[in-house]
Design an enzyme around this catalytic site. Structure first.
Site, PDB file in Angstrom:
ATOM      1  N   ARG A 156     -67.677 -32.412  27.585  1.00 17.47           N
ATOM      2  CA  ARG A 156     -66.442 -32.732  28.318  1.00 17.47           C
ATOM      3  C   ARG A 156     -66.662 -32.526  29.824  1.00 17.47           C
ATOM      4  O   ARG A 156     -67.131 -31.469  30.250  1.00 17.47           O
ATOM      5  CB  ARG A 156     -65.331 -31.810  27.818  1.00 17.47           C
ATOM      6  CG  ARG A 156     -64.055 -31.881  28.594  1.00 17.47           C
ATOM      7  CD  ARG A 156     -63.279 -33.129  28.293  1.00 17.47           C
ATOM      8  NE  ARG A 156     -62.003 -33.131  28.995  1.00 17.47           N
ATOM      9  CZ  ARG A 156     -61.192 -34.174  29.014  1.00 17.47           C
ATOM     10  NH1 ARG A 156     -61.513 -35.287  28.370  1.00 17.47           N
ATOM     11  NH2 ARG A 156     -60.055 -34.108  29.670  1.00 17.47           N
TER      12      ARG A 156
ATOM     13  N   GLU B 254     -56.553  -8.200   1.854  1.00 20.25           N
ATOM     14  CA  GLU B 254     -57.494  -7.112   1.511  1.00 20.25           C
ATOM     15  C   GLU B 254     -57.310  -5.904   2.429  1.00 20.25           C
ATOM     16  O   GLU B 254     -58.272  -5.228   2.803  1.00 20.25           O
ATOM     17  CB  GLU B 254     -58.927  -7.623   1.444  1.00 20.25           C
ATOM     18  CG  GLU B 254     -59.046  -8.676   0.338  1.00 20.25           C
ATOM     19  CD  GLU B 254     -60.405  -8.842  -0.254  1.00 20.25           C
ATOM     20  OE1 GLU B 254     -61.229  -7.925  -0.150  1.00 20.25           O
ATOM     21  OE2 GLU B 254     -60.638  -9.904  -0.860  1.00 20.25           O
ATOM     22  N   GLY B 255     -56.058  -5.651   2.770  1.00 15.98           N
ATOM     23  CA  GLY B 255     -55.709  -4.526   3.643  1.00 15.98           C
ATOM     24  C   GLY B 255     -55.501  -5.013   5.057  1.00 15.98           C
ATOM     25  O   GLY B 255     -56.436  -5.519   5.690  1.00 15.98           O
TER      26      GLY B 255
ATOM     27  N   SER C 182     -51.429  -7.016  -5.376  1.00 17.29           N
ATOM     28  CA  SER C 182     -50.204  -7.109  -4.573  1.00 17.29           C
ATOM     29  C   SER C 182     -48.998  -7.530  -5.409  1.00 17.29           C
ATOM     30  O   SER C 182     -49.103  -8.355  -6.314  1.00 17.29           O
ATOM     31  CB  SER C 182     -50.388  -8.133  -3.452  1.00 17.29           C
ATOM     32  OG  SER C 182     -51.491  -7.781  -2.671  1.00 17.29           O
TER      33      SER C 182
ATOM     34  N   GLY D 197     -64.876  -5.666  -1.024  1.00 13.17           N
ATOM     35  CA  GLY D 197     -64.168  -6.912  -0.704  1.00 13.17           C
ATOM     36  C   GLY D 197     -64.008  -7.088   0.797  1.00 13.17           C
ATOM     37  O   GLY D 197     -64.073  -8.199   1.320  1.00 13.17           O
TER      38      GLY D 197
ATOM     39  N   GLN E  53     -67.178 -21.734  35.933  1.00 16.23           N
ATOM     40  CA  GLN E  53     -67.254 -20.323  35.548  1.00 16.23           C
ATOM     41  C   GLN E  53     -66.109 -19.914  34.606  1.00 16.23           C
ATOM     42  O   GLN E  53     -66.287 -19.044  33.741  1.00 16.23           O
ATOM     43  CB  GLN E  53     -67.244 -19.437  36.802  1.00 16.23           C
ATOM     44  CG  GLN E  53     -67.770 -18.050  36.519  1.00 16.23           C
ATOM     45  CD  GLN E  53     -67.807 -17.189  37.767  1.00 16.23           C
ATOM     46  OE1 GLN E  53     -66.804 -17.052  38.468  1.00 16.23           O
ATOM     47  NE2 GLN E  53     -68.960 -16.645  38.069  1.00 16.23           N
TER      48      GLN E  53
ATOM     49  N   GLY F  63     -58.770 -27.709  25.260  1.00 16.18           N
ATOM     50  CA  GLY F  63     -57.575 -28.274  25.892  1.00 16.18           C
ATOM     51  C   GLY F  63     -56.719 -29.018  24.874  1.00 16.18           C
ATOM     52  O   GLY F  63     -56.589 -28.581  23.728  1.00 16.18           O
TER      53      GLY F  63
HETATM   54  N1  CAA Z   1     -62.308   4.145  -1.660  1.00 16.02           N
HETATM   55  C1  CAA Z   1     -62.330   4.870  -2.796  1.00 16.02           C
HETATM   56  N2  CAA Z   1     -61.293   5.616  -3.215  1.00 16.02           N
HETATM   57  C2  CAA Z   1     -60.199   5.645  -2.441  1.00 16.02           C
HETATM   58  C3  CAA Z   1     -60.111   4.899  -1.228  1.00 16.02           C
HETATM   59  C4  CAA Z   1     -61.225   4.140  -0.852  1.00 16.02           C
HETATM   60  N3  CAA Z   1     -61.211   3.409   0.274  1.00 16.02           N
HETATM   61  N4  CAA Z   1     -58.886   5.106  -0.680  1.00 16.02           N
HETATM   62  C5  CAA Z   1     -58.238   5.953  -1.502  1.00 16.02           C
HETATM   63  N5  CAA Z   1     -59.030   6.269  -2.561  1.00 16.02           N
HETATM   64  C6  CAA Z   1     -58.705   7.180  -3.670  1.00 16.02           C
HETATM   65  C7  CAA Z   1     -58.406   8.564  -3.127  1.00 16.02           C
HETATM   66  O1  CAA Z   1     -59.569   9.343  -3.085  1.00 16.02           O
HETATM   67  C8  CAA Z   1     -57.379   9.098  -4.094  1.00 16.02           C
HETATM   68  O2  CAA Z   1     -58.001   9.662  -5.234  1.00 16.02           O
HETATM   69  P1  CAA Z   1     -57.914  11.275  -5.538  1.00 16.02           P
HETATM   70  O3  CAA Z   1     -56.463  11.619  -5.518  1.00 16.02           O
HETATM   71  O4  CAA Z   1     -58.580  11.450  -6.836  1.00 16.02           O
HETATM   72  O5  CAA Z   1     -58.646  11.911  -4.396  1.00 16.02           O
HETATM   73  C9  CAA Z   1     -56.649   7.869  -4.556  1.00 16.02           C
HETATM   74  O6  CAA Z   1     -57.480   6.750  -4.282  1.00 16.02           O
HETATM   75  C10 CAA Z   1     -55.306   7.705  -3.880  1.00 16.02           C
HETATM   76  O7  CAA Z   1     -55.562   7.696  -2.497  1.00 16.02           O
HETATM   77  P2  CAA Z   1     -54.451   7.993  -1.397  1.00 16.02           P
HETATM   78  O8  CAA Z   1     -53.697   9.241  -1.752  1.00 16.02           O
HETATM   79  O9  CAA Z   1     -55.166   7.961  -0.096  1.00 16.02           O
HETATM   80  O10 CAA Z   1     -53.472   6.765  -1.575  1.00 16.02           O
HETATM   81  P3  CAA Z   1     -52.365   6.204  -0.597  1.00 16.02           P
HETATM   82  O11 CAA Z   1     -51.160   5.893  -1.394  1.00 16.02           O
HETATM   83  O12 CAA Z   1     -52.213   7.090   0.589  1.00 16.02           O
HETATM   84  O13 CAA Z   1     -52.956   4.761  -0.162  1.00 16.02           O
HETATM   85  C11 CAA Z   1     -54.222   3.213   1.122  1.00 16.02           C
HETATM   86  C12 CAA Z   1     -54.143   4.599   0.488  1.00 16.02           C
HETATM   87  C13 CAA Z   1     -55.551   3.214   1.857  1.00 16.02           C
HETATM   88  C14 CAA Z   1     -53.098   2.981   2.106  1.00 16.02           C
HETATM   89  C15 CAA Z   1     -54.191   2.135   0.005  1.00 16.02           C
HETATM   90  O14 CAA Z   1     -52.918   2.069  -0.608  1.00 16.02           O
HETATM   91  C16 CAA Z   1     -54.598   0.763   0.472  1.00 16.02           C
HETATM   92  O15 CAA Z   1     -55.779   0.489   0.647  1.00 16.02           O
HETATM   93  N6  CAA Z   1     -53.619  -0.157   0.641  1.00 16.02           N
HETATM   94  C17 CAA Z   1     -53.911  -1.556   0.950  1.00 16.02           C
HETATM   95  C18 CAA Z   1     -54.038  -2.351  -0.302  1.00 16.02           C
HETATM   96  C19 CAA Z   1     -54.778  -3.617  -0.081  1.00 16.02           C
HETATM   97  O16 CAA Z   1     -55.839  -3.671   0.526  1.00 16.02           O
HETATM   98  N7  CAA Z   1     -54.237  -4.701  -0.655  1.00 16.02           N
HETATM   99  C20 CAA Z   1     -54.902  -5.971  -0.600  1.00 16.02           C
HETATM  100  C21 CAA Z   1     -54.563  -6.775  -1.822  1.00 16.02           C
HETATM  101  S1  CAA Z   1     -55.938  -7.543  -2.577  1.00 16.02           S
HETATM  102  C22 CAA Z   1     -56.180  -9.004  -1.772  1.00 16.02           C
HETATM  103  O17 CAA Z   1     -55.653  -9.264  -0.708  1.00 16.02           O
HETATM  104  C23 CAA Z   1     -57.164  -9.891  -2.446  1.00 16.02           C
HETATM  105  C24 CAA Z   1     -57.034 -11.338  -2.116  1.00 16.02           C
HETATM  106  O18 CAA Z   1     -56.436 -12.085  -2.844  1.00 16.02           O
HETATM  107  C25 CAA Z   1     -57.767 -11.902  -0.959  1.00 16.02           C
END
Ligand code: CAA
Length: 379
Positions: free
Chosen positions: A268, A363-364, A126, A242, A279, A339
């Site tokens: 309680r 993580e999304g 990120s 993840g 209920q 409460g």
């Molecule tokens: N698994 C494997 N490969 C994947 C995939 C998946 N789930 N999703 C996409 N890909 C691959 C695709 O196949 C593509 O490859 P090819 O072109 O060779 O086919 C490539 O990745 C690009 O994919 P997209 O064109 O679909 O990419 P996009 O720009 O449309 O984005 C998205 C896709 C799903 C929105 C992605 O950007 C995403 O997951 N975003 C969220 C990011 C995220 O989860 N961030 C969290 C930060 S980490 C964190 O929070 C950790 C922490 O500290 C707790």
């Protein structure tokens, strides 16, 4: 279809439950208040094998399956979600990523100390302007021959200050789009690496979340994971796993809050009898228990598919989407059952309610999980 856990899985669940009760519960409110990273607790988790549960024993890991990992994550998260996010990132983003895609040298050097918890890892995707839209990386890894010159800023990095090994996603060739992105292993001691500001968060306040700056950091070529340009796919593949960790964290937050609400409802009294005899409360408990069971089954399904080496990206996104919603809904209801007591820190449920929210974001986000799921449905 077999819903029975093996003896080994039950033993892991029991060990995690006992550890959480004896080692994590004391002090959890203070750590939350002070935003104190649970360093000592994480060290003990490493000693017990919780930081590299699924790693092959030849790299110092526990060699366990993903089901055991889900069970342990649930138990740890019931008590302290700040510990469990550290555990989740270390296990399923950093260790798994290096073990699955790293070179033998990278596994020897980095995976071994990560698997024992001697070192902690962080996953740096990120950025200030690249959260959900993860391909829009501004951090650059310029190819300089035998090293990459890394420049940029990462945001909201879990384990930001406690880690010593960082997986950093950066753009090497912008014209190639996502195929021009690399993942580099960065060591904390490398010149030009700076840990930035600590975030003051709503929940998981014991977990240390920081911004990170990379200023002309020279990262040797041998620290790149996978082929040139594999970094984005690396990040996506790693996040698939993840999300099982975060789904299990959400499950644990929900089941922890439910167990507290259930116990409280039997103690309680109101209108001459325990509130569990009304209920209004019974229906809340029934909804909570049903939703938690459904969330657990989704988590276990995703874990089972991963263990069988089948495609689990849709299953893990579904587990995270649903379990994080359940975490939010159940913790809100658990506060309601308590409460006024639910609104004060001593009773734990207000913390669990605050901790639950992040599971719908990191993580999304839930919206990203719906993109992942619907793309799979429409393939
Ligand atoms: N698994 C494997 N490969 C994947 C995939 C998946 N789930 N999703 C996409 N890909 C691959 C695709 O196949 C593509 O490859 P090819 O072109 O060779 O086919 C490539 O990745 C690009 O994919 P997209 O064109 O679909 O990419 P996009 O720009 O449309 O984005 C998205 C896709 C799903 C929105 C992605 O950007 C995403 O997951 N975003 C969220 C990011 C995220 O989860 N961030 C969290 C930060 S980490 C964190 O929070 C950790 C922490 O500290 C707790």
């Amino acid at each position: 279809m077999n819903f029975e856990l093996t003896e080994e899985q039950l033993a892991v669940q029991q060990a995690a439950r006992e550890f959480a009760q004896t080692e994590l519960l004391p002090g959890v409110i203070e750590r939350d208040n002070k935003q104190e990273f649970p360093a000592e607790q994480i060290r003990k988790m490493g000693e017990l094998g919780f930081m590299g549960m699924m790693v092959d024993p030849k790299y110092n890991g526990g060699g366990m399956d993903t089901i055991s990992y889900v069970l342990a994550m649930e138990e740890i998260s019931k008590i302290d979600a700040s510990c469990s996010v550290c555990m989740s990132v270390n296990n399923s983003l950093v260790c798994w990523g290096i073990e699955k895609f790293g070179t033998e040298e990278q596994k020897e050097k980095y995976l071994k100390p990560l698997a024992t918890g001697e070192k902690i890892g962080a996953f740096c995707l990120s950025e200030p302007e690249a959260g959900s839209d993860a391909t829009s990386q501004k951090t650059t890894a310029e190819d300089k021959g035998d090293y990459y010159l890394l420049n940029g800023t990462k945001n909201w990095i879990t384990n930001g200050n406690s880690a010593s090994i960082y997986l950093v996603i950066a753009q090497t060739d912008r014209e190639k789009g996502h195929r021009g992105i690399n993942c580099l292993i960065v060591e904390r001691e490398m010149d030009g690496f700076v840990v930035g500001k600590k975030e003051d968060k709503l929940g998981i306040r014991g977990s240390d979340t920081h911004s990170l700056m990379f200023q002309d950091v020279k990262v040797p070529k041998e620290n790149r994971i996978g082929e040139e340009g594999f970094g984005f796919k690396f990040a996506m593949s790693t996040l698939n796993g993840g999300r099982i960790g975060i789904a299990s964290q959400a499950l644990g937050i929900a089941s922890g809050a439910y167990e507290l609400a259930l116990a409280y409802s039997k103690e309680r009294k109101a209108f001459g009898k325990p509130i569990s005899q009304h209920q209004a409360i019974q229906f809340k408990l029934a909804d909570m228990a049903t939703e938690i069971d459904a969330a657990r089954l989704l988590c276990l399904q995703a874990a089972s598919l991963k263990d069988q080496k089948k495609d689990f990206s849709k299953a893990s996104a579904m587990a995270k989407l649903y379990a994080s919603k359940v975490a939010m809904d159940v913790t809100v209801e658990a506060v309601q059952v308590h409460g006024g007591y639910g609104y004060v820190k001593e009773y734990h449920v207000e913390r669990l309610m605050r901790d639950a929210k992040i599971t719908q974001i990191y993580e999304g986000t839930s919206e990203i999980q719906k993109i992942v799921i619907s793309r799979e449905l429409l393939k």
